[in-house]
Design an enzyme around this catalytic site. Structure first.
Site, PDB file in Angstrom:
ATOM      1  N   LYS A  13       0.827  -1.222   0.000  1.00 52.17           N
ATOM      2  CA  LYS A  13       0.000   0.000   0.000  1.00 52.17           C
ATOM      3  C   LYS A  13       0.854   1.262   0.000  1.00 52.17           C
ATOM      4  O   LYS A  13       0.640   2.168  -0.794  1.00 52.17           O
ATOM      5  CB  LYS A  13      -0.910   0.052   1.238  1.00 52.17           C
ATOM      6  CG  LYS A  13      -1.955  -1.009   1.327  1.00 52.17           C
ATOM      7  CD  LYS A  13      -2.962  -0.738   2.435  1.00 52.17           C
ATOM      8  CE  LYS A  13      -2.355  -0.612   3.809  1.00 52.17           C
ATOM      9  NZ  LYS A  13      -1.745  -1.837   4.327  1.00 52.17           N
ATOM     10  N   ARG A  88      -9.327   1.057   9.815  1.00 55.31           N
ATOM     11  CA  ARG A  88      -8.912  -0.322  10.101  1.00 55.31           C
ATOM     12  C   ARG A  88     -10.064  -1.155  10.645  1.00 55.31           C
ATOM     13  O   ARG A  88      -9.948  -2.355  10.781  1.00 55.31           O
ATOM     14  CB  ARG A  88      -7.778  -0.329  11.138  1.00 55.31           C
ATOM     15  CG  ARG A  88      -6.445   0.111  10.581  1.00 55.31           C
ATOM     16  CD  ARG A  88      -5.415   0.153  11.699  1.00 55.31           C
ATOM     17  NE  ARG A  88      -4.224   0.886  11.290  1.00 55.31           N
ATOM     18  CZ  ARG A  88      -3.116   0.329  10.825  1.00 55.31           C
ATOM     19  NH1 ARG A  88      -3.049  -0.968  10.695  1.00 55.31           N
ATOM     20  NH2 ARG A  88      -2.080   1.063  10.495  1.00 55.31           N
ATOM     21  N   ARG A 127      12.263 -10.084   4.630  1.00 53.44           N
ATOM     22  CA  ARG A 127      12.904  -8.764   4.527  1.00 53.44           C
ATOM     23  C   ARG A 127      14.246  -8.738   5.254  1.00 53.44           C
ATOM     24  O   ARG A 127      14.347  -9.178   6.394  1.00 53.44           O
ATOM     25  CB  ARG A 127      12.004  -7.680   5.147  1.00 53.44           C
ATOM     26  CG  ARG A 127      10.803  -7.346   4.312  1.00 53.44           C
ATOM     27  CD  ARG A 127      10.136  -6.055   4.714  1.00 53.44           C
ATOM     28  NE  ARG A 127       9.549  -6.051   6.041  1.00 53.44           N
ATOM     29  CZ  ARG A 127       8.558  -5.247   6.408  1.00 53.44           C
ATOM     30  NH1 ARG A 127       8.049  -4.391   5.537  1.00 53.44           N
ATOM     31  NH2 ARG A 127       8.069  -5.284   7.634  1.00 53.44           N
ATOM     32  N   ARG A 160      14.912  -7.282  10.826  1.00 49.47           N
ATOM     33  CA  ARG A 160      14.305  -6.508  11.912  1.00 49.47           C
ATOM     34  C   ARG A 160      13.702  -7.469  12.930  1.00 49.47           C
ATOM     35  O   ARG A 160      13.157  -8.504  12.556  1.00 49.47           O
ATOM     36  CB  ARG A 160      13.177  -5.625  11.350  1.00 49.47           C
ATOM     37  CG  ARG A 160      13.620  -4.261  10.933  1.00 49.47           C
ATOM     38  CD  ARG A 160      12.540  -3.463  10.256  1.00 49.47           C
ATOM     39  NE  ARG A 160      11.186  -3.708  10.762  1.00 49.47           N
ATOM     40  CZ  ARG A 160      10.111  -3.072  10.312  1.00 49.47           C
ATOM     41  NH1 ARG A 160      10.229  -2.184   9.342  1.00 49.47           N
ATOM     42  NH2 ARG A 160       8.913  -3.327  10.788  1.00 49.47           N
ATOM     43  N   ARG A 171       0.131 -10.178  13.408  1.00 47.83           N
ATOM     44  CA  ARG A 171      -0.292  -8.956  12.693  1.00 47.83           C
ATOM     45  C   ARG A 171      -1.317  -9.294  11.607  1.00 47.83           C
ATOM     46  O   ARG A 171      -2.297  -8.591  11.412  1.00 47.83           O
ATOM     47  CB  ARG A 171       0.921  -8.271  12.043  1.00 47.83           C
ATOM     48  CG  ARG A 171       1.713  -7.410  12.997  1.00 47.83           C
ATOM     49  CD  ARG A 171       2.958  -6.864  12.339  1.00 47.83           C
ATOM     50  NE  ARG A 171       2.684  -5.888  11.299  1.00 47.83           N
ATOM     51  CZ  ARG A 171       3.571  -5.529  10.363  1.00 47.83           C
ATOM     52  NH1 ARG A 171       4.774  -6.076  10.352  1.00 47.83           N
ATOM     53  NH2 ARG A 171       3.246  -4.641   9.462  1.00 47.83           N
TER      54      ARG A 171
END
Length: 212
Positions: A13, A88, A127, A160, A171
């Site tokens: 997004k 949300r 990532r 991370r 999440r």
């Protein structure tokens, strides 16, 4: 062009909103950025948010809506905006609709960036950052050439802390539980457009433009 971008974490997004913003010259209104900006500027709602955040609490919807209202009244948002990260929940979507009607800027469309959950997991858990160059890489999607470039130069691939599988699963679970109903909300109102958000950034952007 007044749009809401919907999609799970990792659906791209933010990346697409930035491209659209540069291309069409309308601001990307991200709730995180807005909160930080309102707090820094000491606006009425920014000061409220600051005291709540300093107490370690979540900023309530009415304060976030106040900050959105302050942001959308700025000159650069008069010709349109891209809302990213809000609403949300269905309640937030209802409140947002009311607010936009009050200020005479009803939403044109909500775009859902649709990505398979297995791909989202790979995008997020894969990532890495090259410790040497700061370049963002992905162990599943970056070319071997790019990964070797970092390693051969003596860099390390750093992950991370919150990009671990457990955190990301939770999440995505929160997204399924809270945010997926928002998709139904816009679908019922005939405002939803869905695009396939898998593929390169440019391919997805072409689909986004076609949907708009």
């Amino acid at each position: 062009m007044r749009i809401v971008l919907l999609g799970a974490p990792g659906s791209g997004k933010g990346t697409q909103a930035k491209k659209l913003m540069a291309d069409k010259n309308i601001p990307q209104v991200s709730t995180g950025d807005m909160l930080r900006e309102a707090v820094a500027k000491g606006t009425r709602f920014g000061l409220k948010a600051k005291s709540i955040m300093e107490a370690g609490n979540l900023v309530p919807d009415e304060v976030v809506l106040g900050i959105i209202s302050e942001r959308l009244s700025q000159p650069d948002a008069q010709d349109g905006f891209i809302l990213d990260g809000f609403p949300r929940t269905t309640q937030q979507a209802l409140d947002l609709e009311e607010l936009l009607d009050q200020i005479g800027t009803p939403l044109d469309t909500a775009v859902l960036m649709d990505v398979d959950f297995d791909i989202l997991m790979k995008r997020l858990t894969g990532r890495r950052t090259c410790s040497l160059t700061g370049k963002l890489l992905n162990i599943y999607f970056s070319s071997q050439e790019e990964i070797d470039e970092c390693l051969k130069a003596g860099g390390e691939l750093v992950q991370r802390e919150d990009d671990n599988e457990q955190t990301i699963r939770s999440r995505l679970d929160v997204y399924r539980e809270q945010t997926e109903p928002v998709i139904g909300y816009y679908r019922e109102r005939g405002k939803l457009r869905t695009i396939d958000a898998e593929g390169s950034v440019d391919e997805v952007y072409e689909r986004l433009l076609a949907a708009l």
